[in-house]
Design a protein around this motif. Structure first.
Motif, PDB file in Angstrom:
ATOM      1  N   ASP A   1      82.774  -6.040  86.737  1.00  0.00           N
ATOM      2  CA  ASP A   1      83.747  -7.130  86.595  1.00  0.00           C
ATOM      3  C   ASP A   1      83.077  -8.449  86.249  1.00  0.00           C
ATOM      4  O   ASP A   1      83.593  -9.216  85.437  1.00  0.00           O
ATOM      5  N   SER A   2      81.918  -8.711  86.861  1.00  0.00           N
ATOM      6  CA  SER A   2      81.226  -9.971  86.588  1.00  0.00           C
ATOM      7  C   SER A   2      80.794 -10.055  85.127  1.00  0.00           C
ATOM      8  O   SER A   2      80.866 -11.114  84.505  1.00  0.00           O
ATOM      9  N   VAL A   3      80.386  -8.942  84.552  1.00  0.00           N
ATOM     10  CA  VAL A   3      79.975  -8.922  83.148  1.00  0.00           C
ATOM     11  C   VAL A   3      81.203  -9.067  82.257  1.00  0.00           C
ATOM     12  O   VAL A   3      81.200  -9.857  81.306  1.00  0.00           O
ATOM     13  N   LYS A   4      82.265  -8.328  82.551  1.00  0.00           N
ATOM     14  CA  LYS A   4      83.486  -8.405  81.743  1.00  0.00           C
ATOM     15  C   LYS A   4      84.016  -9.837  81.685  1.00  0.00           C
ATOM     16  O   LYS A   4      84.377 -10.321  80.610  1.00  0.00           O
ATOM     17  N   SER A   5      84.061 -10.494  82.827  1.00  0.00           N
ATOM     18  CA  SER A   5      84.611 -11.855  82.844  1.00  0.00           C
ATOM     19  C   SER A   5      83.718 -12.822  82.071  1.00  0.00           C
ATOM     20  O   SER A   5      84.210 -13.706  81.374  1.00  0.00           O
ATOM     21  N   ARG A   6      82.410 -12.657  82.185  1.00  0.00           N
ATOM     22  CA  ARG A   6      81.501 -13.538  81.445  1.00  0.00           C
ATOM     23  C   ARG A   6      81.588 -13.287  79.946  1.00  0.00           C
ATOM     24  O   ARG A   6      81.545 -14.219  79.151  1.00  0.00           O
TER      25      ARG A   6
ATOM     26  N   ALA B   1      84.199 -12.244  78.346  1.00  0.00           N
ATOM     27  CA  ALA B   1      85.499 -12.730  77.896  1.00  0.00           C
ATOM     28  C   ALA B   1      85.532 -14.255  77.786  1.00  0.00           C
ATOM     29  O   ALA B   1      86.313 -14.808  77.023  1.00  0.00           O
ATOM     30  N   ASP B   2      84.669 -14.928  78.530  1.00  0.00           N
ATOM     31  CA  ASP B   2      84.593 -16.386  78.504  1.00  0.00           C
ATOM     32  C   ASP B   2      83.952 -16.845  77.198  1.00  0.00           C
ATOM     33  O   ASP B   2      83.125 -16.142  76.619  1.00  0.00           O
TER      34      ASP B   2
END
Length: 146
Positions: free
Chosen positions: A64-69, A71-72
């Motif tokens: 999740d931490s990678v996905k959110s970064r 997507a930013d």
């Protein structure tokens, strides 16, 4: 390089108060080590070859931490992305050398913390191997005591 701090559960310092109904509380000794101890003689190519092979991009990208970064708009650097490998390898060394069995970190570290526990089915860095190694160590200690 970074430092890792953990509690050494093999230490037996304890504290007690004057209340006879209370039990002693074991307070483990804190130990701080620098991961340069195990990275000093390892080249980047050797690290990627020997450690990186245990990780699958799909599981690293699914954090999740990678996905959110990703997507930013600011994205994520390769350094940040590959930190999972470093933290997993640090935990592996801390476990093997000092018996460390718990990692603590903020929510932003969760993906890195779990990285060493979910490596590609190859159990070199996984919890199963750590538990097996600990069981073997305990068995050897029992045999030496006999």
């Amino acid at each position: 390089s970074s430092s890792s701090s953990f509690h050494n559960s093999s230490s037996n310092s304890s504290s007690s108060n004057n209340d006879s109904s209370s039990t002693n509380t074991v307070i483990p000794e804190a130990v701080v080590v620098n991961n340069i101890q195990w990275y000093r003689s390892v080249s980047a190519v050797a690290f990627l070859r020997d450690i990186g092979k245990h990780f699958r991009l799909s599981s690293m990208l699914n954090k999740d931490s990678v996905k959110s970064r990703l997507a930013d708009t600011s994205g994520m650097s390769f350094t940040e992305f590959s930190y999972q490998l470093l933290q997993a390898n640090d935990f592996y060394h801390l476990h093997r050398q000092y018996g460390c069995s718990v990692q603590v970190g903020g929510s932003d570290q969760y993906g890195n913390i779990t990285a060493g526990l979910t490596t590609s089915g190859d159990e070199t860095l996984s919890t199963g191997t750590m538990q097996t190694a600990k069981a073997q160590q305990q068995q050897q200690q029992q045999q030496q005591q006999q």
